[in-house]
Motif scaffolding. Structure first.
Motif, PDB file in Angstrom:
ATOM      1  N   SER A   1       0.813  -1.227   0.000  1.00 40.68           N
ATOM      2  CA  SER A   1       0.000   0.000   0.000  1.00 40.68           C
ATOM      3  C   SER A   1       0.842   1.271   0.000  1.00 40.68           C
ATOM      4  N   LEU A   2       2.155   1.135   0.041  1.00 39.26           N
ATOM      5  CA  LEU A   2       3.043   2.277   0.223  1.00 39.26           C
ATOM      6  C   LEU A   2       3.238   3.052  -1.074  1.00 39.26           C
ATOM      7  N   ASP A   3       3.095   4.376  -0.992  1.00 33.46           N
ATOM      8  CA  ASP A   3       3.400   5.273  -2.105  1.00 33.46           C
ATOM      9  C   ASP A   3       4.794   5.835  -1.867  1.00 33.46           C
ATOM     10  N   MET A   4       5.786   5.320  -2.563  1.00 28.85           N
ATOM     11  CA  MET A   4       7.169   5.725  -2.330  1.00 28.85           C
ATOM     12  C   MET A   4       7.422   7.181  -2.680  1.00 28.85           C
ATOM     13  N   ASN A   5       6.582   7.759  -3.510  1.00 28.90           N
ATOM     14  CA  ASN A   5       6.756   9.172  -3.846  1.00 28.90           C
ATOM     15  C   ASN A   5       6.435  10.085  -2.670  1.00 28.90           C
ATOM     16  N   LYS A   6       5.707   9.548  -1.682  1.00 23.09           N
ATOM     17  CA  LYS A   6       5.384  10.329  -0.493  1.00 23.09           C
ATOM     18  C   LYS A   6       6.469  10.240   0.576  1.00 23.09           C
ATOM     19  N   VAL A   7       7.328   9.234   0.471  1.00 25.53           N
ATOM     20  CA  VAL A   7       8.331   9.007   1.509  1.00 25.53           C
ATOM     21  C   VAL A   7       9.399  10.097   1.443  1.00 25.53           C
ATOM     22  N   ASP A   8       9.606  10.782   2.566  1.00 21.02           N
ATOM     23  CA  ASP A   8      10.622  11.829   2.656  1.00 21.02           C
ATOM     24  C   ASP A   8      11.919  11.318   3.262  1.00 21.02           C
ATOM     25  N   ILE A   9      11.801  10.392   4.219  1.00 22.94           N
ATOM     26  CA  ILE A   9      12.945   9.925   4.996  1.00 22.94           C
ATOM     27  C   ILE A   9      12.898   8.411   5.082  1.00 22.94           C
ATOM     28  N   MET A  10      14.035   7.786   4.937  1.00 22.93           N
ATOM     29  CA  MET A  10      14.148   6.357   5.124  1.00 22.93           C
ATOM     30  C   MET A  10      15.109   6.105   6.283  1.00 22.93           C
ATOM     31  N   VAL A  11      14.656   5.356   7.284  1.00 22.04           N
ATOM     32  CA  VAL A  11      15.488   4.994   8.431  1.00 22.04           C
ATOM     33  C   VAL A  11      15.760   3.502   8.343  1.00 22.04           C
ATOM     34  N   ILE A  12      17.031   3.146   8.256  1.00 22.54           N
ATOM     35  CA  ILE A  12      17.439   1.757   8.060  1.00 22.54           C
ATOM     36  C   ILE A  12      18.254   1.312   9.262  1.00 22.54           C
ATOM     37  N   MET A  13      17.834   0.212   9.892  1.00 28.53           N
ATOM     38  CA  MET A  13      18.616  -0.303  11.013  1.00 28.53           C
ATOM     39  C   MET A  13      18.640  -1.821  11.011  1.00 28.53           C
ATOM     40  N   TYR A  14      19.821  -2.368  10.837  1.00 29.36           N
ATOM     41  CA  TYR A  14      20.046  -3.795  11.021  1.00 29.36           C
ATOM     42  C   TYR A  14      20.907  -3.975  12.263  1.00 29.36           C
ATOM     43  N   ASP A  15      20.477  -4.857  13.149  1.00 26.02           N
ATOM     44  CA  ASP A  15      21.182  -5.066  14.409  1.00 26.02           C
ATOM     45  C   ASP A  15      22.392  -5.977  14.192  1.00 26.02           C
ATOM     46  N   SER A  16      22.779  -6.727  15.178  1.00 27.12           N
ATOM     47  CA  SER A  16      23.993  -7.543  15.103  1.00 27.12           C
ATOM     48  C   SER A  16      23.800  -8.871  14.368  1.00 27.12           C
ATOM     49  N   THR A  17      22.675  -9.044  13.696  1.00 29.35           N
ATOM     50  CA  THR A  17      22.365 -10.321  13.052  1.00 29.35           C
ATOM     51  C   THR A  17      23.455 -10.769  12.076  1.00 29.35           C
ATOM     52  N   ASP A  18      23.925  -9.874  11.214  1.00 30.85           N
ATOM     53  CA  ASP A  18      24.952 -10.262  10.238  1.00 30.85           C
ATOM     54  C   ASP A  18      26.222 -10.729  10.940  1.00 30.85           C
TER      55      ASP A  18
ATOM     56  N   ALA B   1      28.146  -9.985   1.288  1.00 28.05           N
ATOM     57  CA  ALA B   1      28.895  -9.364   2.383  1.00 28.05           C
ATOM     58  C   ALA B   1      28.044  -8.271   3.013  1.00 28.05           C
ATOM     59  N   PHE B   2      28.250  -8.029   4.296  1.00 30.64           N
ATOM     60  CA  PHE B   2      27.471  -7.039   5.040  1.00 30.64           C
ATOM     61  C   PHE B   2      27.489  -5.678   4.345  1.00 30.64           C
ATOM     62  N   THR B   3      28.676  -5.157   4.078  1.00 31.57           N
ATOM     63  CA  THR B   3      28.745  -3.827   3.475  1.00 31.57           C
ATOM     64  C   THR B   3      28.382  -3.848   2.000  1.00 31.57           C
ATOM     65  N   GLY B   4      28.607  -4.983   1.321  1.00 31.98           N
ATOM     66  CA  GLY B   4      28.207  -5.071  -0.078  1.00 31.98           C
ATOM     67  C   GLY B   4      26.702  -5.007  -0.231  1.00 31.98           C
ATOM     68  N   GLY B   5      25.993  -5.707   0.663  1.00 33.46           N
ATOM     69  CA  GLY B   5      24.541  -5.635   0.634  1.00 33.46           C
ATOM     70  C   GLY B   5      24.038  -4.233   0.902  1.00 33.46           C
ATOM     71  N   ILE B   6      24.658  -3.558   1.854  1.00 36.02           N
ATOM     72  CA  ILE B   6      24.266  -2.185   2.183  1.00 36.02           C
ATOM     73  C   ILE B   6      24.593  -1.244   1.023  1.00 36.02           C
ATOM     74  N   ARG B   7      25.822  -1.333   0.524  1.00 39.25           N
ATOM     75  CA  ARG B   7      26.278  -0.414  -0.524  1.00 39.25           C
ATOM     76  C   ARG B   7      25.442  -0.567  -1.809  1.00 39.25           C
ATOM     77  N   THR B   8      25.216  -1.795  -2.222  1.00 45.80           N
ATOM     78  CA  THR B   8      24.434  -2.047  -3.434  1.00 45.80           C
ATOM     79  C   THR B   8      23.014  -1.534  -3.289  1.00 45.80           C
ATOM     80  N   THR B   9      22.415  -1.799  -2.146  1.00 46.82           N
ATOM     81  CA  THR B   9      21.011  -1.436  -1.955  1.00 46.82           C
ATOM     82  C   THR B   9      20.842   0.070  -1.805  1.00 46.82           C
TER      83      THR B   9
END
Length: 263
Positions: free
Chosen positions: A107-124, A142-150
């Motif tokens: 249901s999300l309209d990405m054009n309305k999103v102003d801020i994205m907050v991303i948090m992955y804990d110690s799982t990786d 890789a942890f940083t590869g997944g973050i960097r690519t995305t």
């Protein structure tokens, strides 16, 4: 310049992505709801329990369908507006937290999103995921590869969104015997947890997005017993600490690029 062509509706919309910090509690006591109450923003929670920033395989493997809940694949679903597979896999878990997140995504309209907050804990870190691949900084296994690519894909698709990556807090590693080891000192093969923190900072700086240090700046080795339920999950006081940290930046310092990187 990244806001050029984007129509601001005058309201703040925040999309939360990640794993347990958000997903453990999706009620009015959860982290997303606490961010909403502190900022007055409309907040969408599209987190998935125990998901990771890295992918298990470099290409999709049908023998591991839960990869759909990891950072890269969640963003690909949103970019392509294709939710059939992730919805089916979420339904098979029998856990409402998965199906509820998919419902929000649909249901999300990405054009309305102003801020994205991303948090992955110690799982990786706890899973033994490589912190990085020196030969390929965009290796999604890789942890940083997944973050960097995305992050690169997010910025290419929705350049108007202001991105905040919140680091893991201090956490412990639980071995196969149930014994706990400090994340600051225990290396299970790919670096200590604070090594992952440094690598995550490097990745976010490479991508030109804002980084919030929670490892030293929010819940650390000195105070974690007050804010954590166990070796890696947060109690209500911990979620308050995390919500206060991001809300202060959203409310007071949005005009400052990489506002928390030096804290």
């Amino acid at each position: 310049s990244l806001l050029e062509g984007h129509e601001d509706d005058g309201e703040t919309h925040i999309l939360c992505l990640g794993n347990n910090a958000f997903a453990d509690d999706r009620s009015e006591n959860g982290l997303a709801a606490r961010i909403a109450s502190r900022t007055g923003a409309t907040v969408y929670d599209c987190s998935f329990p125990d998901s990771s920033a890295a992918c298990k395989y470099s290409v999709y493997n049908p023998e591991y369908p839960n990869v759909h809940f990891n950072f890269y694949y969640v963003i690909e679903c949103l970019r392509n507006q294709e939710f059939t597979a992730i919805g089916s896999i979420a339904g098979s878990t029998g856990d409402y937290r998965y199906t509820e997140s998919v419902s929000v995504m649909e249901s999300l309209d990405m054009n309305k999103v102003d801020i994205m907050v991303i948090m992955y804990d110690s799982t990786d870190y706890n899973q033994g995921t490589p912190s990085d691949n020196p030969d390929n900084p965009y290796d999604v296994t890789a942890f940083t590869g997944g973050i960097r690519t995305t992050l690169k894909n997010i910025k290419a698709t929705w350049p108007h969104i202001r991105i905040f990556v919140m680091s893991p807090t201090y956490a412990q590693y639980q071995d196969e015997n149930g014994e706990l080891h400090s994340g600051t000192r225990h290396d299970i093969g790919n670096g200590t947890l604070n090594h992952y923190l440094v690598k995550e900072l490097e990745a976010t700086m490479d991508c030109g997005v804002s980084f919030i240090d929670n490892f030293f700046g929010t819940i650390n080795e000195d105070n974690y017993k007050d804010y954590m339920l166990d070796h890696m999950h947060y109690n209500n006081a911990g979620r308050d600490m995390l919500a206060d940290r991001i809300a202060d930046i959203v409310n007071n310092r949005l005009g400052v690029v990489n506002s928390a990187a030096s804290e």
